[in-house]
Design a protein around this motif. Structure first.
Motif, PDB file in Angstrom:
ATOM      1  N   GLY A   1     -16.457  29.063 -32.198  1.00  0.00           N
ATOM      2  CA  GLY A   1     -16.805  27.700 -31.912  1.00  0.00           C
ATOM      3  C   GLY A   1     -16.066  27.183 -30.692  1.00  0.00           C
ATOM      4  N   ASP A   2     -16.293  25.942 -30.373  1.00  0.00           N
ATOM      5  CA  ASP A   2     -15.669  25.302 -29.219  1.00  0.00           C
ATOM      6  C   ASP A   2     -14.400  24.563 -29.627  1.00  0.00           C
ATOM      7  OD1 ASP A   2     -17.711  26.115 -27.485  1.00  0.00           O
ATOM      8  OD2 ASP A   2     -18.957  24.396 -28.049  1.00  0.00           O
ATOM      9  N   PHE A   3     -13.602  24.222 -28.618  1.00  0.00           N
ATOM     10  CA  PHE A   3     -12.376  23.463 -28.833  1.00  0.00           C
ATOM     11  C   PHE A   3     -12.353  22.278 -27.886  1.00  0.00           C
ATOM     12  CE2 PHE A   3     -11.322  27.727 -30.168  1.00  0.00           C
ATOM     13  CZ  PHE A   3     -10.520  27.544 -31.274  1.00  0.00           C
ATOM     14  N   ILE A   4     -11.824  21.168 -28.366  1.00  0.00           N
ATOM     15  CA  ILE A   4     -11.533  20.013 -27.518  1.00  0.00           C
ATOM     16  C   ILE A   4     -10.106  19.600 -27.856  1.00  0.00           C
ATOM     17  CG2 ILE A   4     -12.032  17.591 -27.047  1.00  0.00           C
ATOM     18  CD1 ILE A   4     -14.955  18.144 -27.441  1.00  0.00           C
ATOM     19  N   ASP A   5      -9.263  19.537 -26.848  1.00  0.00           N
ATOM     20  CA  ASP A   5      -7.848  19.206 -27.032  1.00  0.00           C
ATOM     21  C   ASP A   5      -7.192  20.107 -28.076  1.00  0.00           C
ATOM     22  OD1 ASP A   5      -7.972  17.156 -25.124  1.00  0.00           O
ATOM     23  OD2 ASP A   5      -8.593  15.684 -26.635  1.00  0.00           O
ATOM     24  N   GLY A   6      -7.578  21.390 -28.094  1.00  0.00           N
ATOM     25  CA  GLY A   6      -6.987  22.357 -29.000  1.00  0.00           C
ATOM     26  C   GLY A   6      -7.489  22.305 -30.423  1.00  0.00           C
ATOM     27  N   LEU A   7      -8.518  21.490 -30.694  1.00  0.00           N
ATOM     28  CA  LEU A   7      -9.072  21.356 -32.042  1.00  0.00           C
ATOM     29  C   LEU A   7     -10.506  21.870 -32.076  1.00  0.00           C
ATOM     30  CD1 LEU A   7      -7.871  17.715 -32.787  1.00  0.00           C
ATOM     31  CD2 LEU A   7      -6.808  19.831 -33.578  1.00  0.00           C
ATOM     32  N   PHE A   8     -10.896  22.461 -33.221  1.00  0.00           N
ATOM     33  CA  PHE A   8     -12.278  22.889 -33.385  1.00  0.00           C
ATOM     34  C   PHE A   8     -13.212  21.712 -33.172  1.00  0.00           C
ATOM     35  CE2 PHE A   8     -10.283  26.011 -36.402  1.00  0.00           C
ATOM     36  CZ  PHE A   8     -10.555  27.134 -35.641  1.00  0.00           C
ATOM     37  N   MET A  14     -14.932  29.738 -39.791  1.00  0.00           N
ATOM     38  CA  MET A  14     -13.531  30.042 -40.031  1.00  0.00           C
ATOM     39  C   MET A  14     -13.430  30.860 -41.305  1.00  0.00           C
ATOM     40  SD  MET A  14     -10.225  29.646 -39.456  1.00  0.00           S
ATOM     41  CE  MET A  14      -9.811  28.207 -38.508  1.00  0.00           C
ATOM     42  N   ALA A  15     -12.596  31.911 -41.277  1.00  0.00           N
ATOM     43  CA  ALA A  15     -12.263  32.681 -42.466  1.00  0.00           C
ATOM     44  C   ALA A  15     -10.803  32.368 -42.800  1.00  0.00           C
ATOM     45  CB  ALA A  15     -12.454  34.167 -42.217  1.00  0.00           C
ATOM     46  N   TYR A  16     -10.539  31.946 -44.020  1.00  0.00           N
ATOM     47  CA  TYR A  16      -9.204  31.527 -44.428  1.00  0.00           C
ATOM     48  C   TYR A  16      -8.475  32.666 -45.144  1.00  0.00           C
ATOM     49  CZ  TYR A  16     -11.068  26.915 -43.400  1.00  0.00           C
ATOM     50  OH  TYR A  16     -11.637  25.836 -42.778  1.00  0.00           O
ATOM     51  N   SER A  17      -7.159  32.583 -45.201  1.00  0.00           N
ATOM     52  CA  SER A  17      -6.338  33.641 -45.792  1.00  0.00           C
ATOM     53  C   SER A  17      -6.586  33.817 -47.292  1.00  0.00           C
ATOM     54  CB  SER A  17      -4.853  33.366 -45.542  1.00  0.00           C
ATOM     55  OG  SER A  17      -4.463  32.147 -46.122  1.00  0.00           O
ATOM     56  N   ASP A  18      -7.113  32.787 -47.966  1.00  0.00           N
ATOM     57  CA  ASP A  18      -7.388  32.904 -49.404  1.00  0.00           C
ATOM     58  C   ASP A  18      -8.731  33.571 -49.694  1.00  0.00           C
ATOM     59  OD1 ASP A  18      -9.279  30.961 -48.804  1.00  0.00           O
ATOM     60  OD2 ASP A  18      -8.526  29.493 -50.232  1.00  0.00           O
ATOM     61  N   GLY A  19      -9.468  33.953 -48.634  1.00  0.00           N
ATOM     62  CA  GLY A  19     -10.755  34.620 -48.804  1.00  0.00           C
ATOM     63  C   GLY A  19     -11.950  33.693 -48.691  1.00  0.00           C
ATOM     64  N   SER A  20     -11.716  32.391 -48.619  1.00  0.00           N
ATOM     65  CA  SER A  20     -12.832  31.452 -48.462  1.00  0.00           C
ATOM     66  C   SER A  20     -13.253  31.388 -46.998  1.00  0.00           C
ATOM     67  CB  SER A  20     -12.441  30.058 -48.974  1.00  0.00           C
ATOM     68  OG  SER A  20     -11.370  29.524 -48.221  1.00  0.00           O
ATOM     69  N   THR A  21     -14.485  30.913 -46.767  1.00  0.00           N
ATOM     70  CA  THR A  21     -15.005  30.792 -45.403  1.00  0.00           C
ATOM     71  C   THR A  21     -15.726  29.459 -45.252  1.00  0.00           C
ATOM     72  OG1 THR A  21     -17.120  31.848 -45.946  1.00  0.00           O
ATOM     73  CG2 THR A  21     -15.349  33.297 -45.164  1.00  0.00           C
ATOM     74  N   TYR A  22     -15.886  29.048 -44.004  1.00  0.00           N
ATOM     75  CA  TYR A  22     -16.663  27.854 -43.682  1.00  0.00           C
ATOM     76  C   TYR A  22     -17.442  28.138 -42.414  1.00  0.00           C
ATOM     77  CZ  TYR A  22     -17.890  23.231 -41.921  1.00  0.00           C
ATOM     78  OH  TYR A  22     -18.573  22.167 -41.430  1.00  0.00           O
ATOM     79  N   ALA A  23     -18.705  27.739 -42.411  1.00  0.00           N
ATOM     80  CA  ALA A  23     -19.537  27.820 -41.207  1.00  0.00           C
ATOM     81  C   ALA A  23     -20.299  26.512 -41.103  1.00  0.00           C
ATOM     82  CB  ALA A  23     -20.509  28.995 -41.286  1.00  0.00           C
ATOM     83  N   ILE A  25     -20.433  22.490 -38.764  1.00  0.00           N
ATOM     84  CA  ILE A  25     -20.049  21.578 -37.695  1.00  0.00           C
ATOM     85  C   ILE A  25     -18.617  21.099 -37.914  1.00  0.00           C
ATOM     86  CG2 ILE A  25     -20.578  19.379 -36.570  1.00  0.00           C
ATOM     87  CD1 ILE A  25     -23.493  19.807 -37.582  1.00  0.00           C
ATOM     88  N   TRP A  26     -17.856  21.119 -36.819  1.00  0.00           N
ATOM     89  CA  TRP A  26     -16.477  20.628 -36.804  1.00  0.00           C
ATOM     90  C   TRP A  26     -16.418  19.429 -35.867  1.00  0.00           C
ATOM     91  CZ3 TRP A  26     -12.442  23.410 -39.259  1.00  0.00           C
ATOM     92  CH2 TRP A  26     -12.786  24.663 -39.745  1.00  0.00           C
ATOM     93  N   ARG A  27     -15.559  18.489 -36.183  1.00  0.00           N
ATOM     94  CA  ARG A  27     -15.299  17.364 -35.287  1.00  0.00           C
ATOM     95  C   ARG A  27     -13.801  17.088 -35.318  1.00  0.00           C
ATOM     96  NH1 ARG A  27     -18.854  13.427 -37.006  1.00  0.00           N
ATOM     97  NH2 ARG A  27     -20.420  14.491 -35.758  1.00  0.00           N
ATOM     98  N   GLU A  28     -13.176  17.169 -34.152  1.00  0.00           N
ATOM     99  CA  GLU A  28     -11.739  16.905 -34.013  1.00  0.00           C
ATOM    100  C   GLU A  28     -10.919  17.711 -35.011  1.00  0.00           C
ATOM    101  OE1 GLU A  28     -11.451  12.653 -34.219  1.00  0.00           O
ATOM    102  OE2 GLU A  28     -12.330  12.412 -32.225  1.00  0.00           O
ATOM    103  N   GLY A  29     -11.292  18.994 -35.195  1.00  0.00           N
ATOM    104  CA  GLY A  29     -10.538  19.897 -36.049  1.00  0.00           C
ATOM    105  C   GLY A  29     -10.837  19.814 -37.525  1.00  0.00           C
ATOM    106  N   LYS A  30     -11.781  18.975 -37.923  1.00  0.00           N
ATOM    107  CA  LYS A  30     -12.109  18.826 -39.342  1.00  0.00           C
ATOM    108  C   LYS A  30     -13.569  19.182 -39.607  1.00  0.00           C
ATOM    109  CE  LYS A  30      -8.526  15.555 -40.148  1.00  0.00           C
ATOM    110  NZ  LYS A  30      -8.076  14.306 -40.632  1.00  0.00           N
TER     111      LYS A  30
END
Length: 89
Positions: A1-8, A14-23, A25-30
């Motif tokens: 994905g893209d970044f603005i000011d270092g945020l998604f 994103m693949a997380y360390s607990d095994g969960s994933t997200y695909a 839209i992100w806005r300001e890192g959230k």
């Protein structure tokens, strides 16, 4: 994905360390709207506010037997939300 000011920002995954994933839209890192697959295999598809399930969404269990749909607030299905239970063949 893209970044603005270092945020998604924009569409990404994103693949997380607990095994969960997200695909989605992100806005300001959230997370804003997308598909979250939990480490146990359950899948939530819908909206997020402040990285919590918030607004219209559907959570389906890995086995497909339970579906919760409706309006969410703070990761909890609000009263009046729908619950469907499917029994095997």
């Amino acid at each position: 994905g893209d970044f603005i000011d270092g945020l998604f920002h924009g569409y990404g995954s994103m693949a997380y360390s607990d095994g969960s994933t997200y695909a989605g839209i992100w806005r300001e890192g959230k997370r804003v709207e997308g598909i979250e697959t939990l480490s146990n295999g359950d899948v939530y598809e819908g909206k997020f506010i402040n990285d919590c399930r918030q607004g219209k969404g559907t959570l389906k269990t890995k086995d497909g037997l339970v579906t919760k749909h409706g309006m969410w607030e703070g990761d909890v299905l609000k009263e009046g939300g729908g619950l469907s239970i499917t029994f095997g063949d």
